[in-house]
Design an enzyme around this catalytic site. Structure first.
Site, short mmCIF file in Angstrom:
data_model
loop_
_atom_site.label_atom_id
_atom_site.label_comp_id
_atom_site.label_asym_id
_atom_site.label_seq_id
_atom_site.Cartn_x
_atom_site.Cartn_y
_atom_site.Cartn_z
N HIS A 220 0.82 -1.22 0.00
CA HIS A 220 0.00 0.00 0.00
C HIS A 220 0.85 1.27 0.00
O HIS A 220 0.46 2.30 0.54
CB HIS A 220 -0.97 0.02 1.19
CG HIS A 220 -1.92 -1.13 1.21
ND1 HIS A 220 -3.06 -1.15 0.43
CD2 HIS A 220 -1.90 -2.31 1.89
CE1 HIS A 220 -3.71 -2.30 0.65
NE2 HIS A 220 -3.03 -3.01 1.51
N ASN B 198 -10.01 -3.38 1.96
CA ASN B 198 -9.68 -3.41 0.54
C ASN B 198 -10.95 -3.21 -0.29
O ASN B 198 -12.06 -3.19 0.25
CB ASN B 198 -9.04 -4.75 0.15
CG ASN B 198 -7.64 -4.91 0.70
OD1 ASN B 198 -6.92 -3.95 0.92
ND2 ASN B 198 -7.24 -6.16 0.93
#
Length: 728
Positions: free
Chosen positions: A79, A152
């Site tokens: 990320h 997510n």
């Protein structure tokens, strides 16, 4: 002097520190030399039927996660590529029947939030539009402390046990011998891992679907992925999954569009988010819960604690209770977006954990990661600091901001200073869950079924979505050079759907499977296809529309459509052959001011817009006909299934650019919508009204064209084979 091979003193020095991982006699050991017999399962309390909590005493799991968490300094291991924004969260229905958390029960509150969206695999310098899972992390600054949903855009994950997290990310990241490829899964190691871990089958089908290439962060669902728990005032526990659903609908790119954007505008998603907020088109999501009473947790053919499984909506409906709006961009990227830090372990009273083995490991890992990136006092950074009072006996350490006045820094103390909070004072109380089992590295029975939901997901997709999955798998496996890798994976696909496996095998040159060991069960479920999430009311809010003109353009059509787009909340951009002023038909270039374009045809591409509109004008169209890039804009927009609008002389220009059998164009004053190509020969002021109610089959040009834009893509072009017949 020429130095070769082993004669190079530096190479010789490095050889002392080099070990070949392909040594067949080598075995996995800990960093302190003890051989490991199992590096797939965290030591936990478990029996054949139930999975219990993971144990902190497991030195091998802690070491594996600890080493992984500290691999990168200072960017995030995963990320790393992200963007964020501030906003608010409001409840429109209290969930007090299942929790006493104030943030989920007090409908008078407006809770500040910060959301960070991201890709997973790429570094900070990678592109936004690659095929990847997207992070959707939300920090609620509640009156009781910070609560983080670290989720997510896909509701499941590749692995069941957190001890496998380093392996799945290592396999997805660039290969270690050459640091290639960046930010994509189309390589041997990723697909080798997918085959060798059948538990990943469900997740890789989601990643290969359109969910892997979202049109915008604003058009993604968000999922907490893991199973948490809610506790109500009676002390009753429910298991819960958290869901965000965008009010704009769930939309994606087509693959060629995403590929081109990665090079043309690698910051597309972060710019898109900021553009929408700055234009007042604030992104909004409905917030939902799926809840299962504690006494019903065993009533399913899957384990509800398994992060590779969804809870089908037919079995566990989504209960939407709130709304989140993002309405403020950050002032400075680094101290806000880059330094914001999320932890799954950040919960508030009324919310708890479960024995989900992926969640248990994440609770350990995320906290550890923030220590590596930001130091021990990371929660004192302004973006991470709670809005409620913070007081404890923690002291010192790198980056300490707070000054604690007083003579004691421990509890208990003679002054009874800073005592623990009682439950009635809002102190967190852990739910007294019963735990029974043995200490072992194993998985319960339901955790060992890996294919039913992969089939359920594939079966539930629309025809066009299935085509996209096939195309994605064909692309990915074509980039795998090792026949073992793509040969095995096509056989694995036969465990999902035999036709799918055979199609992919032929495309990538693998042995064609002739039978499946697991025939497709044929069941479907709602909420899995993106087509289940079209906006409740058709809208073109925040859609980017390019208006292509040249000198001599039809000002009536241009001004009319531009005004109507702005009135509907879309974002119009004027594109021309140059960026200096363009003059309308009949406008004196000596005395007129002209229209200054936002960009020229070479500075932008059709990929950066949701739709294109070409107004007429004899001279304008004559100029565009001589410009190959203008022709390419139209063809590419058609190939990417976008709505195209044209009026007057532009109708013949678009017709010549997209000369395909089956397409119809306006020849009289009527409005014709053919596969999302909306044309009209008329150009009168009354044809371009600003107040538009989007309905299918409208007779006026603006309504018909705007409705085509609101549909996001015209997938019939693809289904009927038109888009593949045009070179773009």
């Amino acid at each position: 002097m020429v130095i070769r091979g082993g004669q190079n003193p530096k190479i010789k020095q490095l050889n002392q520190y080099t070990e070949d991982v392909h040594n067949s006699d080598a075995r996995i050991t800990s960093d302190y030399g003890v051989r490991n017999s199992n590096t797939d399962d965290w030591l936990k309390v478990v029996n054949e039927d139930k999975t219990g909590p993971m144990l902190l005493e497991d030195p091998f799991a802690r070491e594996k996660i600890h080493r992984f968490d500290h691999e990168r300094i200072p960017e995030r291991v995963v990320h790393a590529r992200g963007t964020g924004a501030h906003g608010t969260f409001k409840l429109f229905e209290s969930a007090e029947d299942v929790t006493y958390a104030g943030v989920l029960t007090d409908t008078s509150r407006e809770t500040p939030v910060f959301v960070r969206f991201s890709t997973v695999l790429g570094s900070r310098g990678s592109a936004d539009t690659v095929r990847d899972v997207r992070g959707f992390a939300t920090k609620f600054y509640t009156k009781e402390g910070n609560w983080d949903i670290v989720g997510n855009d896909i509701p499941v994950f590749f692995i069941q046990d957190a001890m496998k997290f380093p392996d799945v990310i290592h396999a997805g990241k660039p290969e270690p011998h050459n640091e290639v490829p960046q930010a994509q899964t189309a390589h041997n190691n990723f697909w080798d891992f997918q085959y060798l871990h059948s538990e990943a089958t469900h997740m890789f089908m989601w990643a290969m679907s359109d969910r892997g290439i979202p049109r915008s962060y604003r058009m993604m669902q968000g999922f907490g992925v893991n199973t948490f728990s809610l506790i109500n005032a009676k002390g009753e526990r429910h298991f819960v999954k958290f869901i965000w659903t965008p009010e704009l609908g769930v939309h994606s790119f087509v693959w060629d569009e995403a590929l081109k954007l990665a090079g043309q505008d690698p910051d597309f998603h972060r710019k898109d988010l900021h553009e929408a907020i700055e234009n007042g088109a604030f992104p909004k999501w409905k917030f939902g819960l799926q809840v299962i009473p504690e006494d019903k947790q065993d009533d399913f053919d899957f384990d509800i604690l398994d992060a590779t499984k969804v809870w089908p909506e037919e079995l566990v409906p989504i209960r939407y209770i709130g709304q989140m709006e993002l309405n403020r961009c950050v002032d400075e990227f680094f101290p806000e977006t880059e330094q914001v830090a999320f932890c799954t372990s950040h919960i508030v009273p009324g919310i708890g954990f479960s024995d989900d083995p992926l969640l248990q490991g994440r609770n350990f890992s995320y906290f550890d990661t923030q220590l590596s990136r930001l130091g021990i006092n990371w929660q004192e950074l302004p973006i991470n600091k709670p809005v409620c009072p913070v007081m404890n006996h923690h002291r010192d350490g790198q980056g300490r901001h707070k000054i604690s006045k007083g003579t004691v820094n421990y509890w208990p103390n003679r002054f009874e200073a800073v005592a623990p909070a009682k439950p009635e004072e809002g102190g967190y109380v852990d739910y007294p869950a019963k735990v029974a089992g043995i200490k072992a590295r194993m998985r319960s029975k339901k955790f060992q079924e890996h294919f039913n939901q992969a089939q359920l997901f594939y079966n539930s997709l629309s025809k066009v979505e299935k085509m996209h999955v096939m195309s994605a798998l064909s692309f990915e496996l074509d980039h795998c050079e090792d026949p073992v890798v793509y040969g095995r994976l096509t056989q694995r696909l036969a465990d999902i759907d035999l036709d799918l496996a055979q199609t992919i095998a032929k495309q990538v040159g693998a042995p064609v499977p002739q039978e499946s060991g697991r025939p497709n069960h044929g069941r479907t479920a709602k909420g899995l296809s993106q087509f289940d999430y079209m906006p409740e009311t058709p809208t073109i809010l925040s859609r980017r529309v390019a208006l292509i003109i040249a000198d001599g353009y039809d000002a009536v059509a241009y001004n009319g459509v531009k005004a109507a787009l702005s009135a509907a909340g879309a974002v119009p951009f004027t594109i021309s052959v140059r960026r200096s002023p363009i003059f309308a038909a009949g406008e004196d270039q000596g005395t007129g001011k002209g229209q200054k374009p936002d960009h020229h045809l070479e500075g932008m591409r059709s990929t950066m817009f949701d739709s294109i509109f070409v107004p007429g004008g004899v001279d304008s169209i004559a100029t565009l006909r001589k410009n190959g890039r203008a022709l390419h804009w139209v063809r590419e927009a058609f190939g990417h299934l976008k709505a195209i609008g044209a009026t007057g002389e532009a109708v013949s220009f678009v017709k010549d650019a997209c000369a395909l059998p089956g397409l119809s164009f306006a020849e009289t004053g009527d409005v014709v919508d053919s596969y999302g190509v909306v044309t009209s020969n008329e150009s009168k002021p009354e044809s371009f009204k600003e107040a538009v109610n989007l309905v299918k089959g409208a007779k006026d040009f603006v309504t018909a064209y705007f409705y085509a834009i609101s549909m996001h893509k015209n997938f019939d072009r693809e289904l009927d084979g038109l888009s593949s017949k045009l070179a773009f």
